[in-house]
Design a protein around this motif. Structure first.
Motif, PDB file in Angstrom:
ATOM      1  N   VAL A  48     110.413  10.931   2.416  1.00 16.90           N
ATOM      2  CA  VAL A  48     110.784  11.320   3.776  1.00 16.90           C
ATOM      3  C   VAL A  48     112.281  11.149   3.994  1.00 16.90           C
ATOM      4  N   ILE A  49     112.812  10.012   3.579  1.00 16.52           N
ATOM      5  CA  ILE A  49     114.244   9.751   3.751  1.00 16.52           C
ATOM      6  C   ILE A  49     115.070  10.791   2.999  1.00 16.52           C
ATOM      7  N   ARG A  50     114.673  11.073   1.761  1.00 14.85           N
ATOM      8  CA  ARG A  50     115.425  12.061   0.972  1.00 14.85           C
ATOM      9  C   ARG A  50     115.381  13.434   1.619  1.00 14.85           C
ATOM     10  N   ALA A  51     114.205  13.856   2.087  1.00 11.17           N
ATOM     11  CA  ALA A  51     114.069  15.194   2.669  1.00 11.17           C
ATOM     12  C   ALA A  51     114.910  15.353   3.937  1.00 11.17           C
ATOM     13  N   LEU A  52     114.977  14.305   4.741  1.00  9.91           N
ATOM     14  CA  LEU A  52     115.703  14.402   6.007  1.00  9.91           C
ATOM     15  C   LEU A  52     117.203  14.163   5.863  1.00  9.91           C
ATOM     16  N   LEU A  53     117.627  13.673   4.702  1.00  8.23           N
ATOM     17  CA  LEU A  53     119.049  13.412   4.504  1.00  8.23           C
ATOM     18  C   LEU A  53     119.720  14.409   3.563  1.00  8.23           C
ATOM     19  N   GLU A  54     118.957  15.313   2.980  1.00  6.06           N
ATOM     20  CA  GLU A  54     119.530  16.230   1.988  1.00  6.06           C
ATOM     21  C   GLU A  54     120.547  17.185   2.602  1.00  6.06           C
ATOM     22  N   ARG A  55     120.311  17.576   3.868  1.00  9.09           N
ATOM     23  CA  ARG A  55     121.212  18.508   4.537  1.00  9.09           C
ATOM     24  C   ARG A  55     121.596  17.955   5.904  1.00  9.09           C
ATOM     25  N   PRO A  56     122.807  18.240   6.379  1.00  9.91           N
ATOM     26  CA  PRO A  56     123.152  17.855   7.750  1.00  9.91           C
ATOM     27  C   PRO A  56     122.223  18.549   8.745  1.00  9.91           C
ATOM     28  N   LEU A  57     121.871  17.850   9.809  1.00 11.55           N
ATOM     29  CA  LEU A  57     120.924  18.418  10.775  1.00 11.55           C
ATOM     30  C   LEU A  57     121.411  19.748  11.349  1.00 11.55           C
ATOM     31  N   HIS A  58     122.710  19.855  11.588  1.00  9.48           N
ATOM     32  CA  HIS A  58     123.218  21.073  12.217  1.00  9.48           C
ATOM     33  C   HIS A  58     123.090  22.297  11.315  1.00  9.48           C
ATOM     34  N   GLU A  59     122.884  22.095  10.011  1.00 12.83           N
ATOM     35  CA  GLU A  59     122.749  23.221   9.090  1.00 12.83           C
ATOM     36  C   GLU A  59     121.328  23.763   9.038  1.00 12.83           C
ATOM     37  N   VAL A  60     120.368  22.999   9.509  1.00 13.48           N
ATOM     38  CA  VAL A  60     118.981  23.426   9.357  1.00 13.48           C
ATOM     39  C   VAL A  60     118.266  23.653  10.693  1.00 13.48           C
ATOM     40  N   ILE A  61     118.956  23.411  11.801  1.00  9.24           N
ATOM     41  CA  ILE A  61     118.291  23.550  13.094  1.00  9.24           C
ATOM     42  C   ILE A  61     118.203  25.020  13.488  1.00  9.24           C
ATOM     43  N   HIS A  62     116.987  25.545  13.583  1.00 15.24           N
ATOM     44  CA  HIS A  62     116.692  26.869  14.125  1.00 15.24           C
ATOM     45  C   HIS A  62     115.635  26.641  15.202  1.00 15.24           C
ATOM     46  N   TRP A  63     116.054  26.698  16.464  1.00 20.77           N
ATOM     47  CA  TRP A  63     115.188  26.237  17.541  1.00 20.77           C
ATOM     48  C   TRP A  63     113.913  27.048  17.671  1.00 20.77           C
ATOM     49  N   ASN A  64     113.997  28.371  17.556  1.00 19.69           N
ATOM     50  CA  ASN A  64     112.782  29.181  17.656  1.00 19.69           C
ATOM     51  C   ASN A  64     111.798  28.841  16.539  1.00 19.69           C
ATOM     52  N   TYR A  65     112.345  28.573  15.352  1.00 20.73           N
ATOM     53  CA  TYR A  65     111.472  28.199  14.237  1.00 20.73           C
ATOM     54  C   TYR A  65     110.818  26.851  14.525  1.00 20.73           C
ATOM     55  N   LEU A  66     111.618  25.887  14.951  1.00 21.02           N
ATOM     56  CA  LEU A  66     111.074  24.559  15.231  1.00 21.02           C
ATOM     57  C   LEU A  66     109.984  24.617  16.307  1.00 21.02           C
ATOM     58  N   ILE A  67     110.257  25.349  17.385  1.00 19.13           N
ATOM     59  CA  ILE A  67     109.286  25.434  18.472  1.00 19.13           C
ATOM     60  C   ILE A  67     108.041  26.183  18.023  1.00 19.13           C
ATOM     61  N   GLY A  68     108.248  27.327  17.330  1.00 19.23           N
ATOM     62  CA  GLY A  68     107.115  28.139  16.895  1.00 19.23           C
ATOM     63  C   GLY A  68     106.238  27.428  15.882  1.00 19.23           C
ATOM     64  N   TYR A  69     106.859  26.838  14.860  1.00 21.37           N
ATOM     65  CA  TYR A  69     106.082  26.140  13.843  1.00 21.37           C
ATOM     66  C   TYR A  69     105.430  24.895  14.434  1.00 21.37           C
ATOM     67  N   GLY A  70     106.186  24.191  15.283  1.00 18.21           N
ATOM     68  CA  GLY A  70     105.630  22.998  15.910  1.00 18.21           C
ATOM     69  C   GLY A  70     104.471  23.319  16.828  1.00 18.21           C
ATOM     70  N   LEU A  71     104.599  24.391  17.633  1.00 17.50           N
ATOM     71  CA  LEU A  71     103.530  24.763  18.558  1.00 17.50           C
ATOM     72  C   LEU A  71     102.281  25.216  17.800  1.00 17.50           C
ATOM     73  N   GLY A  72     102.470  26.052  16.762  1.00 19.77           N
ATOM     74  CA  GLY A  72     101.325  26.509  15.972  1.00 19.77           C
ATOM     75  C   GLY A  72     100.610  25.348  15.305  1.00 19.77           C
ATOM     76  N   SER A  73     101.373  24.408  14.769  1.00 21.82           N
ATOM     77  CA  SER A  73     100.785  23.249  14.094  1.00 21.82           C
ATOM     78  C   SER A  73     100.096  22.329  15.098  1.00 21.82           C
ATOM     79  N   LEU A  74     100.707  22.161  16.274  1.00 24.75           N
ATOM     80  CA  LEU A  74     100.103  21.306  17.296  1.00 24.75           C
ATOM     81  C   LEU A  74      98.807  21.924  17.822  1.00 24.75           C
ATOM     82  N   LEU A  75      98.770  23.248  17.944  1.00 25.94           N
ATOM     83  CA  LEU A  75      97.556  23.922  18.396  1.00 25.94           C
ATOM     84  C   LEU A  75      96.413  23.719  17.413  1.00 25.94           C
ATOM     85  N   ILE A  76      96.687  23.867  16.119  1.00 22.68           N
ATOM     86  CA  ILE A  76      95.607  23.704  15.143  1.00 22.68           C
ATOM     87  C   ILE A  76      95.208  22.242  15.037  1.00 22.68           C
ATOM     88  N   PHE A  77      96.155  21.319  15.236  1.00 23.47           N
ATOM     89  CA  PHE A  77      95.792  19.903  15.283  1.00 23.47           C
ATOM     90  C   PHE A  77      94.815  19.656  16.428  1.00 23.47           C
TER      91      PHE A  77
END
Length: 309
Positions: A48-77
């Motif tokens: 977990v530490i390695r995965a979250l530290l490999e890239r700066p946060l600002h390089e990987v933040i895509h808000w629509n992706y985060l919201i869409g993937y998070g919402l779809g995953s939360l719905l199936i949960f």
């Protein structure tokens, strides 16, 4: 097809080695349990530490992706939890683990190697974003509910307090908080520390798969058909479909990233799923679901690759 088989075959080989080793009494159940504790206490937090530290946060933040993937995953949960709790009459911990198995993918060891063959570079961004959703939202939610189900007696306040005490000591959640804090502050451990973290992280997949195989020895599948069937339909079909639907409502500017997200969701559940389930006496149910989902994912991922082409 052959490319997907080349990725999934080593997974089955390691599971088979664990099964044969346990069957031949090369390892005892206590030794297998110790290896499981190693994964959950040291190797997985390092991953977990390695995965979250490999890239700066600002390089990987895509808000629509985060919201869409998070919402779809939360719905199936939520669907998985509700079906297990209301239809199958499972307990709180079992229902939480069912929801977890349907919403968190084996993105690092199955999803990413397949997705990178399909879309290339965007696969790494999808991996990082998916890990953020899974580690910051879905896993803490599932563990909170599962821990709450372990609290016997007393009022709700007492149960919640006991749950929080267990959660703040959980190695995975400690690693998530630590990694997100370092990533936000743009702080990185020294190189020699990161090398040690990397070595531990690399051990998580093979040891976890070995433990899964060893846990299958003596497995009695009777009465698990509904449990496994729910996990298969939810994880391999409904999860990617819901992510696809959410991406349609929240458009992703990069088509390759959209494809990567759907294929990540189509991967089977994470390899340490049975190890997380072991805390609640559900390791055999989780192991059976993981093996079945990993086998069937060869067909489901291939179908989604064709649909997204």
């Amino acid at each position: 097809m052959l490319s997907i088989l080349a990725i999934t075959a080593p997974i089955f080989i390691l599971i088979a080695i664990g099964f044969v080793s346990s069957r031949a009494a090369l390892v005892s159940r206590d030794q297998v349990a110790g290896m499981g504790r190693f994964v959950i206490t040291l190797a997985l937090p390092a991953l977990v530490i390695r995965a979250l530290l490999e890239r700066p946060l600002h390089e990987v933040i895509h808000w629509n992706y985060l919201i869409g993937y998070g919402l779809g995953s939360l719905l199936i949960f939520g669907l998985g939890y509700a079906f297990a709790r209301l239809v199958r009459k499972d307990n709180l911990s079992g229902s939480a683990l069912a929801g977890l198995g349907m919403s968190v993918s084996n993105s690092g060891f199955v999803g990413y190697p397949i997705v990178v063959l399909v879309v290339g570079g965007p696969a790494a961004v999808a991996l990082a974003l998916g890990m953020m959703i899974e580690n910051a939202l879905l896993i803490p939610l599932a563990l909170t509910l599962a821990e709450l189900g372990q609290q016997n007696g007393g009022n709700v306040g007492t149960a919640l307090l006991g749950t929080l005490r267990n959660l703040v000591r959980h190695p995975v959640l400690i690693a998530i908080v630590l990694a997100l804090l370092m990533a936000t502050l743009d702080v990185r451990p020294p190189t020699f520390v990161m090398r040690a973290i990397d070595m531990l992280a690399q051990a998580s997949a093979p040891v976890a798969l070995f433990v899964i195989g060893a846990s299958l020895n003596g497995l009695k599948p009777g009465g698990m058909a509904l449990d496994v069937g729910q996990l298969l339909i939810g994880k391999l079909i409904l999860h990617p479909l819901l992510v696809w639907l959410c991406f349609s409502l929240l458009p992703i500017s990069d088509p390759a990233l959209r494809t990567a997200g759907v294929l990540m969701a189509a991967a089977p559940m994470m390899s340490i799923y049975p190890i997380l389930g072991a805390r609640y006496g559900l390791e055999q149910r989780c192991a059976a679901g993981l093996v079945a989902a990993t086998v069937m994912s060869f067909l489901s991922i291939s179908a989604f690759v064709w649909l997204m082409a």
